[in-house]
Design a protein around this motif. Structure first.
Motif, PDB file in Angstrom:
ATOM      1  N   ARG A 145      -6.505  52.152  46.084  1.00 63.66           N
ATOM      2  CA  ARG A 145      -6.203  52.741  44.765  1.00 63.66           C
ATOM      3  C   ARG A 145      -4.764  52.447  44.374  1.00 63.66           C
ATOM      4  N   LEU A 146      -3.857  52.459  45.351  1.00 59.17           N
ATOM      5  CA  LEU A 146      -2.450  52.166  45.058  1.00 59.17           C
ATOM      6  C   LEU A 146      -2.282  50.709  44.625  1.00 59.17           C
ATOM      7  N   SER A 147      -3.037  49.816  45.257  1.00 52.23           N
ATOM      8  CA  SER A 147      -2.979  48.391  44.872  1.00 52.23           C
ATOM      9  C   SER A 147      -3.539  48.200  43.469  1.00 52.23           C
ATOM     10  N   LEU A 148      -4.644  48.883  43.181  1.00 50.26           N
ATOM     11  CA  LEU A 148      -5.228  48.797  41.842  1.00 50.26           C
ATOM     12  C   LEU A 148      -4.269  49.365  40.806  1.00 50.26           C
ATOM     13  N   LEU A 149      -3.554  50.423  41.171  1.00 49.83           N
ATOM     14  CA  LEU A 149      -2.590  51.036  40.256  1.00 49.83           C
ATOM     15  C   LEU A 149      -1.515  50.026  39.867  1.00 49.83           C
ATOM     16  N   ASP A 150      -1.045  49.234  40.838  1.00 48.58           N
ATOM     17  CA  ASP A 150      -0.049  48.194  40.550  1.00 48.58           C
ATOM     18  C   ASP A 150      -0.583  47.209  39.499  1.00 48.58           C
ATOM     19  N   LYS A 151      -1.834  46.798  39.679  1.00 48.66           N
ATOM     20  CA  LYS A 151      -2.433  45.834  38.742  1.00 48.66           C
ATOM     21  C   LYS A 151      -2.597  46.453  37.358  1.00 48.66           C
ATOM     22  N   GLN A 152      -2.986  47.726  37.316  1.00 49.46           N
ATOM     23  CA  GLN A 152      -3.178  48.393  36.028  1.00 49.46           C
ATOM     24  C   GLN A 152      -1.862  48.569  35.286  1.00 49.46           C
ATOM     25  N   ILE A 153      -0.788  48.858  36.019  1.00 45.00           N
ATOM     26  CA  ILE A 153       0.530  48.966  35.392  1.00 45.00           C
ATOM     27  C   ILE A 153       0.953  47.618  34.823  1.00 45.00           C
ATOM     28  N   GLU A 154       0.680  46.558  35.571  1.00 45.86           N
ATOM     29  CA  GLU A 154       1.018  45.205  35.108  1.00 45.86           C
ATOM     30  C   GLU A 154       0.247  44.866  33.833  1.00 45.86           C
ATOM     31  N   THR A 155      -1.044  45.195  33.817  1.00 47.94           N
ATOM     32  CA  THR A 155      -1.871  44.953  32.630  1.00 47.94           C
ATOM     33  C   THR A 155      -1.364  45.765  31.441  1.00 47.94           C
ATOM     34  N   TYR A 156      -1.060  47.011  31.691  1.00 53.28           N
ATOM     35  CA  TYR A 156      -0.558  47.919  30.647  1.00 53.28           C
ATOM     36  C   TYR A 156       0.727  47.367  30.027  1.00 53.28           C
ATOM     37  N   THR A 157       1.624  46.898  30.874  1.00 51.23           N
ATOM     38  CA  THR A 157       2.904  46.343  30.396  1.00 51.23           C
ATOM     39  C   THR A 157       2.667  45.109  29.535  1.00 51.23           C
ATOM     40  N   GLU A 158       1.758  44.247  29.975  1.00 51.06           N
ATOM     41  CA  GLU A 158       1.452  43.023  29.218  1.00 51.06           C
ATOM     42  C   GLU A 158       0.839  43.366  27.856  1.00 51.06           C
ATOM     43  N   GLU A 159      -0.079  44.313  27.846  1.00 46.61           N
ATOM     44  CA  GLU A 159      -0.745  44.692  26.592  1.00 46.61           C
ATOM     45  C   GLU A 159       0.265  45.222  25.580  1.00 46.61           C
ATOM     46  N   ILE A 160       1.204  46.025  26.043  1.00 46.23           N
ATOM     47  CA  ILE A 160       2.215  46.571  25.128  1.00 46.23           C
ATOM     48  C   ILE A 160       3.150  45.474  24.656  1.00 46.23           C
ATOM     49  N   SER A 161       3.572  44.603  25.582  1.00 47.22           N
ATOM     50  CA  SER A 161       4.493  43.509  25.228  1.00 47.22           C
ATOM     51  C   SER A 161       3.881  42.597  24.173  1.00 47.22           C
ATOM     52  N   ASN A 162       2.572  42.369  24.278  1.00 46.93           N
ATOM     53  CA  ASN A 162       1.902  41.442  23.357  1.00 46.93           C
ATOM     54  C   ASN A 162       1.452  42.109  22.054  1.00 46.93           C
ATOM     55  N   TRP A 163       1.558  43.434  22.006  1.00 48.28           N
ATOM     56  CA  TRP A 163       1.029  44.144  20.830  1.00 48.28           C
ATOM     57  C   TRP A 163       1.921  43.977  19.607  1.00 48.28           C
ATOM     58  N   LYS A 164       1.299  43.513  18.515  1.00 53.49           N
ATOM     59  CA  LYS A 164       1.978  43.396  17.232  1.00 53.49           C
ATOM     60  C   LYS A 164       1.253  44.298  16.236  1.00 53.49           C
ATOM     61  N   PRO A 165       1.817  45.460  15.938  1.00 53.18           N
ATOM     62  CA  PRO A 165       1.128  46.463  15.108  1.00 53.18           C
ATOM     63  C   PRO A 165       0.598  45.918  13.785  1.00 53.18           C
ATOM     64  N   GLU A 166       1.422  45.114  13.097  1.00 50.59           N
ATOM     65  CA  GLU A 166       0.993  44.612  11.789  1.00 50.59           C
ATOM     66  C   GLU A 166      -0.240  43.714  11.921  1.00 50.59           C
ATOM     67  N   ALA A 167      -0.256  42.870  12.955  1.00 53.89           N
ATOM     68  CA  ALA A 167      -1.384  41.963  13.148  1.00 53.89           C
ATOM     69  C   ALA A 167      -2.624  42.692  13.639  1.00 53.89           C
ATOM     70  N   ASP A 168      -2.429  43.882  14.189  1.00 55.23           N
ATOM     71  CA  ASP A 168      -3.538  44.651  14.759  1.00 55.23           C
ATOM     72  C   ASP A 168      -4.297  45.437  13.701  1.00 55.23           C
ATOM     73  N   ALA A 169      -3.694  45.581  12.524  1.00 50.52           N
ATOM     74  CA  ALA A 169      -4.342  46.314  11.433  1.00 50.52           C
ATOM     75  C   ALA A 169      -5.491  45.471  10.871  1.00 50.52           C
ATOM     76  N   PRO A 170      -6.539  46.052  10.312  1.00 54.02           N
ATOM     77  CA  PRO A 170      -6.671  47.498  10.046  1.00 54.02           C
ATOM     78  C   PRO A 170      -7.432  48.266  11.137  1.00 54.02           C
ATOM     79  N   ASP A 171      -8.105  47.535  12.084  1.00 52.06           N
ATOM     80  CA  ASP A 171      -8.945  48.273  13.050  1.00 52.06           C
ATOM     81  C   ASP A 171      -8.154  48.751  14.275  1.00 52.06           C
ATOM     82  N   PHE A 172      -6.980  48.123  14.544  1.00 51.88           N
ATOM     83  CA  PHE A 172      -6.095  48.514  15.655  1.00 51.88           C
ATOM     84  C   PHE A 172      -6.838  48.550  17.000  1.00 51.88           C
ATOM     85  N   SER A 173      -7.655  47.508  17.227  1.00 48.56           N
ATOM     86  CA  SER A 173      -8.425  47.434  18.475  1.00 48.56           C
ATOM     87  C   SER A 173      -7.513  47.221  19.681  1.00 48.56           C
TER      88      SER A 173
END
Length: 604
Positions: free
Chosen positions: A25-53
């Motif tokens: 679970r601790l190893s999976l947590l590391d991977k999930q944090i890495e994924t979470y960081t990437e998703e936020i870094s790549n997120w562009k709010p304006e381009a995500d509109a209007p459905d914000f998926s």
């Protein structure tokens, strides 16, 4: 015995601290944090509109990470609580705090992006199904508002990284110091034993023999005094770090963060303490009368929770099984769902209650979101006090239980309302025992037990608030010696207790875990708030009858979705910034004091 007094942790991660499942679970947590960081870094709010998926996916991943941290930290902390000598648990917790730095860094980036969204685009986002879920828009609007004071992303990352070996480390250092506290004691049969801090505290405050209480209190004070310089270092650095971080974020009022954390106005806090301060005399009268019943003129610190045994009366003791049955039976009178839940907790061994060496002092309830379960930690000693503690922690667990289906963001209720369900559960037990009393002597004993909670809320916790408030003011100017901290504590006790005690506990500041908790500043006034808030709910419950259960659960489910003042207005139709609500709660307790003074008159 019908119910186990040791908890089941193997159903969470089999094999204890060495569990392969935990490591996975601790190893999976590391991977999930890495994924979470990437998703936020790549997120562009304006381009995500209007459905914000993309934003919806970010919140989904955030839930996985939040739940992962809660699950693993709760599990490891449970192991360490039950065995303070478990060194691997300490290092594993340190590793988890290191991981949390990366998660916090990602959260800072997300907050910065949310704060930077234009009001027009934010209104579009609020219309999405994600933000239409209960409480989500409230939490994210709160995040946007508080995000305005953030420093740059790199500066916030530096603070988070330094916190691991600074702020968080000093907090866990306290646990290391407490593990070294032991109290030598000779039993009545001559057996010499070494008591842990938890065992010594229970015996010191609850033993029927005043000589035992006095002896242990003297040894207790000496034990904490001996290590006072080390505790002073720890407290100075914890508060110093907190004050420095506040200053960096432009915060000059040290109460701002704890008030925001509790979603509470300063006017509410002032109304509460101001009303309590005006009503101290009845509580002083109670303590003085109790001291007289114990054969003294004034109350000694260690006698506050001592049982009152008059004539041939013997205080009722409850085996763990009897406590379980009593709690379930009386929960059922107010809420069958509470009773069913408590029965499930007992049946499934969610409670660590065994009285044995090596356990940390105190009690708590911790959540395990990946199992949708809780675990309760305490040291059970068969007194009505421990029955109340058990009910208190089950109240916490029930609060979590009714919220598991909500989004994780909407489960993040603040500490002041976190004490709502727990204190309500305690009130049920207190009144149930009083109703069963068959003599004045038993009624005196039980009113005293009930009053111990009120004294704690209005006197002891008021002491903690006064002390911590003054400590922060003093720490802004310089580092304090252990003698200076001790003087602050002594002055706070005398102010809160109206200088009515025979003896005080000068090193209470060293012995009390709550001053050393890093993630929740001012771990004191929320208890008193929760107590009085629960009194209001309890009075409401008695009026509502059978319709109360659904209303109560609705209130609990809203605890993370609005401000404290809004919650009280919506569900109780009261204004918390005015003294009326607080006075009504205090008046309920004053009736108990009047009854106590009346029926004890003939015994002095």
């Amino acid at each position: 015995m019908k119910y186990s007094m040791t908890w089941d942790l193997d159903s969470l991660f089999k094999g204890g601290i060495e569990s392969p499942e935990l490591q996975q679970r601790l190893s999976l947590l590391d991977k999930q944090i890495e994924t979470y960081t990437e998703e936020i870094s790549n997120w562009k709010p304006e381009a995500d509109a209007p459905d914000f998926s993309d934003f919806t996916q970010i919140l989904t991943t955030q839930e996985l990470v939040k739940n992962g941290f809660s699950q693993t930290i709760s599990f490891v902390n449970a192991i360490q609580s039950a065995d303070v000598s478990n060194k691997k648990a300490g290092t594993t917790l340190a590793s988890l705090f290191n991981k949390s730095t990366n998660f916090e860094n990602a959260n800072v980036l997300l907050t910065k992006k949310l704060t930077g969204i234009s009001d027009t685009l934010w209104k579009e986002l609020e219309k999405t199904s994600t933000l239409q879920q209960p409480g989500v828009a409230f939490i994210l609007n709160e995040t946007r508002e508080q995000g305005k004071r953030l420093l740059s992303e790199s500066e916030e990352n530096i603070i988070n990284q330094l916190s691991t070996d600074g702020f968080n480390a000093w907090s866990t250092h306290y646990d290391s110091l407490v593990a070294q506290i032991s109290i030598p004691f000779t039993e009545k049969d001559g057996t010499k034993v070494i008591l842990s801090a938890g065992q010594a505290f229970n015996k010191m405050m609850g033993d029927a023999d005043p000589n035992v209480r006095a002896e242990l209190f003297e040894k207790w004070e000496a034990a904490w005094s001996e290590k006072a310089p080390l505790f002073a270092d720890t407290l100075n650095h914890l508060d110093g770090f907190r004050l420095t971080e506040n200053k960096l974020h432009g915060i000059t009022n040290h109460l701002q963060v704890p008030l925001e954390y509790n979603r509470m106005q300063e006017a509410t806090l002032n109304a509460m303490w101001g009303t309590i301060a005006k009503n101290k005399q009845p509580f002083v009268d109670f303590l003085t009368r109790k001291a007289q019943l114990l054969g003294k003129n004034k109350m000694a610190w260690q006698d506050q929770d001592a049982p009152i045994i008059l004539g041939s009366f013997e205080e009722k003791r409850y085996t763990f099984d009897e406590a379980a049955e009593f709690i379930v039976e009386n929960f059922n009178k107010f809420s069958p769902k509470m009773a069913t839940f408590a029965q499930m907790a007992f049946d499934n061994s969610w409670i660590e209650a065994e009285d044995r060496p090596g356990k940390r002092p105190g009690g708590y309830c911790t959540s395990l979101p990946e199992n949708k379960e809780s675990r309760i930690f305490m040291t059970y000693g068969e007194s009505i006090n421990e029955v109340s503690t058990l009910a208190h922690e089950l109240g916490h667990a029930f609060h979590s239980h009714v919220m598991w289906d909500l989004p994780v963001l909407s489960q993040d209720y603040a500490m002041n309302v976190a004490e709502t369900a727990s204190t309500f559960a305690e009130l049920i037990v207190a009144d149930a025992t009083l109703k069963q009393a068959t003599s004045d002597e038993e009624k005196i004993n039980l009113i005293d037990v009930k009053m111990q909670n009120a004294i704690a809320m209005f006197m002891n916790i008021h002491t903690r608030f006064i002390f911590e408030n003054n400590l922060h003011e003093a720490r802004k100017k310089n580092v304090l010696t252990d003698e200076e901290i001790t003087e602050l504590m002594l002055n706070a006790q005398k102010e809160s207790y109206c200088d009515s005690l025979e003896t005080y506990h000068p090193h209470f500041w060293a012995s009390k875990l709550h001053f050393y908790i890093d993630d929740v500043p001012f771990y004191n006034f929320p208890y008193t708030f929760g107590y009085l808030f629960s009194l209001g709910i309890y009075a409401h419950a008695q009026k509502q009858g059978s319709s109360f259960e659904d209303e109560y659960i609705a209130l609990l489910r809203d605890t993370a979705s609005m401000t404290t003042e809004e919650l009280a207005k919506k569900h109780l139709d009261v204004d918390l910034t005015k003294p009326d609500f607080w006075q009504n709660g205090i008046d309920i307790i004053k009736k108990d004091i009047e009854e106590f003074l009346k029926i004890t008159e003939k015994h002095i």
